[in-house]
Design a protein around this motif. Sequence first.
Motif, short mmCIF file in Angstrom:
data_model
loop_
_atom_site.label_atom_id
_atom_site.label_comp_id
_atom_site.label_asym_id
_atom_site.label_seq_id
_atom_site.Cartn_x
_atom_site.Cartn_y
_atom_site.Cartn_z
N LYS A 128 0.85 -1.19 0.00
CA LYS A 128 0.00 0.00 0.00
C LYS A 128 0.89 1.25 0.00
O LYS A 128 1.66 1.46 0.95
CB LYS A 128 -0.92 0.03 1.23
N VAL A 129 0.78 2.04 -1.05
CA VAL A 129 1.60 3.25 -1.15
C VAL A 129 1.07 4.33 -0.21
O VAL A 129 -0.13 4.63 -0.20
CB VAL A 129 1.61 3.79 -2.60
N GLU A 130 1.97 4.90 0.58
CA GLU A 130 1.60 6.00 1.48
C GLU A 130 2.13 7.33 0.99
O GLU A 130 1.52 8.38 1.21
CB GLU A 130 2.15 5.73 2.89
N HIS A 131 3.29 7.30 0.32
CA HIS A 131 3.92 8.56 -0.11
C HIS A 131 4.90 8.25 -1.24
O HIS A 131 5.54 7.20 -1.25
CB HIS A 131 4.68 9.19 1.06
N SER A 132 5.00 9.18 -2.18
CA SER A 132 6.03 9.05 -3.23
C SER A 132 6.49 10.44 -3.67
O SER A 132 5.71 11.39 -3.65
CB SER A 132 5.49 8.27 -4.44
N GLU A 133 7.74 10.51 -4.04
CA GLU A 133 8.29 11.76 -4.58
C GLU A 133 9.59 11.45 -5.32
O GLU A 133 10.16 10.36 -5.17
CB GLU A 133 8.53 12.80 -3.49
N THR A 134 10.02 12.40 -6.15
CA THR A 134 11.27 12.22 -6.87
C THR A 134 12.30 13.26 -6.45
O THR A 134 11.95 14.33 -5.95
CB THR A 134 11.07 12.31 -8.40
N PHE A 135 13.56 12.91 -6.68
CA PHE A 135 14.67 13.79 -6.33
C PHE A 135 15.59 13.91 -7.55
O PHE A 135 16.00 12.90 -8.12
CB PHE A 135 15.46 13.22 -5.15
N GLU A 162 3.83 -3.72 7.00
CA GLU A 162 5.01 -3.10 7.63
C GLU A 162 5.57 -1.99 6.74
O GLU A 162 5.72 -2.16 5.53
CB GLU A 162 6.09 -4.16 7.87
N GLU A 163 5.91 -0.87 7.38
CA GLU A 163 6.37 0.28 6.61
C GLU A 163 7.79 0.07 6.08
O GLU A 163 8.71 -0.28 6.84
CB GLU A 163 6.34 1.54 7.48
N ILE A 164 7.95 0.28 4.78
CA ILE A 164 9.28 0.26 4.17
C ILE A 164 9.39 1.45 3.23
O ILE A 164 8.38 2.04 2.82
CB ILE A 164 9.57 -1.06 3.40
N HIS A 165 10.63 1.79 2.88
CA HIS A 165 10.90 2.91 2.00
C HIS A 165 11.79 2.39 0.86
O HIS A 165 12.89 1.88 1.12
CB HIS A 165 11.61 4.04 2.76
N VAL A 166 11.32 2.52 -0.36
CA VAL A 166 12.05 1.98 -1.51
C VAL A 166 12.55 3.13 -2.38
O VAL A 166 11.78 4.03 -2.76
CB VAL A 166 11.14 1.06 -2.36
N LEU A 167 13.84 3.10 -2.68
CA LEU A 167 14.46 4.11 -3.54
C LEU A 167 14.86 3.45 -4.85
O LEU A 167 15.72 2.57 -4.87
CB LEU A 167 15.70 4.69 -2.84
N ALA A 168 14.24 3.89 -5.96
CA ALA A 168 14.55 3.33 -7.28
C ALA A 168 15.49 4.27 -8.03
O ALA A 168 15.25 5.49 -8.08
CB ALA A 168 13.27 3.12 -8.08
N ASN A 169 16.54 3.68 -8.60
CA ASN A 169 17.62 4.46 -9.21
C ASN A 169 17.96 3.97 -10.62
O ASN A 169 17.82 2.79 -10.92
CB ASN A 169 18.91 4.31 -8.39
N HIS A 170 18.45 4.89 -11.44
CA HIS A 170 19.13 4.55 -12.70
C HIS A 170 20.21 5.60 -12.90
O HIS A 170 19.97 6.66 -13.47
CB HIS A 170 18.14 4.51 -13.88
N TRP A 171 21.40 5.28 -12.41
CA TRP A 171 22.50 6.25 -12.41
C TRP A 171 23.10 6.42 -13.80
O TRP A 171 22.89 5.59 -14.70
CB TRP A 171 23.57 5.83 -11.41
N SER A 172 23.86 7.48 -13.97
CA SER A 172 24.44 7.84 -15.28
C SER A 172 25.31 6.72 -15.83
O SER A 172 26.03 6.04 -15.09
CB SER A 172 25.27 9.11 -15.14
N SER A 173 25.24 6.56 -17.14
CA SER A 173 25.95 5.47 -17.81
C SER A 173 27.45 5.74 -17.91
O SER A 173 27.93 6.84 -17.62
CB SER A 173 25.38 5.25 -19.21
N ARG A 174 28.16 4.71 -18.36
CA ARG A 174 29.61 4.80 -18.56
C ARG A 174 29.96 5.09 -20.03
O ARG A 174 31.08 4.84 -20.45
CB ARG A 174 30.27 3.48 -18.15
N ARG A 175 28.98 5.58 -20.78
CA ARG A 175 29.17 5.68 -22.24
C ARG A 175 30.44 6.43 -22.63
O ARG A 175 31.12 6.06 -23.57
CB ARG A 175 27.94 6.36 -22.88
N GLU A 176 30.78 7.50 -21.90
CA GLU A 176 32.00 8.25 -22.22
C GLU A 176 33.22 7.72 -21.47
O GLU A 176 34.27 8.34 -21.47
CB GLU A 176 31.82 9.74 -21.91
N GLY A 177 33.08 6.57 -20.82
CA GLY A 177 34.18 5.99 -20.06
C GLY A 177 33.84 5.93 -18.58
O GLY A 177 33.21 6.85 -18.05
#
Length: 322
Positions: A128-135, A162-177
């Motif tokens: 059950k989602v209680e809160h969401s936001e982006t950074f 039970e309350e949990i907090h999930v952080l979903a990420n997709h960090w910058s690629s290594r395309r330039e090295g």
Amino acid sequence: MIDDLEAIPVRDDLQTIAFYNLENLFDLEDDPNTHDNDFLPRSEKKWTPKRYKNKLRKLGFAISNIGKNETGKHPAIVGLAEVENAKVITDLIASKHLKAINYGFVHYDSLDERGIDVALLYDTDAFKVEHSETFMVHLTKDDGKTDYTRDILLVSGLLDGEEIHVLANHWSSRREGAEETEHKRFAAADKVIEIITNLNIKYSNPKIVVIGDFNDDPTSNSIKRLVNSQSLFNPMEVLHTYSRGTTSYNFQWNLFDQILFSTNFFEATPDTLSFDKANIFDDDFLKLFKGKYKGKPFRTYVGPKYKGGYSDHFPVYAIFKK
């Protein structure tokens, strides 16, 4: 056509949290605000309705089976990377293998220059989602202009009550090295550290799960910085070997896709979620079965060439027991 995997007894005491980079899940419409021109019916890649539906069906089959060997059921939570918009997620959960599951999702459009975002898929019966936001991860180019990348998505809610907090990420690629772009992943790590610090101020002993495609391995400096500064546990460290990972480049395996979590998931408190196990979901149907790339991820495209597979990444998952 793939058949459903063999039925496993359902374990009500187990829940799976997974992460899957879907490799350019774009719709068929031309969005003037994103770089989606490669994924249109008339583009060089010939991204047609038939190919789109085939990818949705295959991704749905893969998602529905993550962790199923252990739990007998689909995952409760799945972080997604490389989704263009809410429409493709809606189409995904309406596809053949997911439509019977009560999946909802959390998604925000980011300013990423490729027009791809992260999202969170969740079983509404389990979470059950209680809160969401982006950074936003603040990066600048050499000319001083803003370098837009994927936002970090925070979703707080109740998993089996039970309350949990999930952080979903997709960090910058290594395309330039790898070294040339490392500062971008450090910036993302620092933003996650900031978010976790604030969660620890707001909540008492919060249970935190950090999932994503980090474009760095478990032993990379950015991941170590995050893990060590926040006392997180990274079960993926022991899974990365020369013969196994989630994505492959130049015949070398990387384990860019990871699930980290706060160490209070090890506390043996009755009726609370505790960590059980973690793994890479690399069943044979997700792999190439012949040729020099045998065993590598069965991709949708290699360059402009259509291969008809799933993704260039394998999913990862962690199982929690109550």
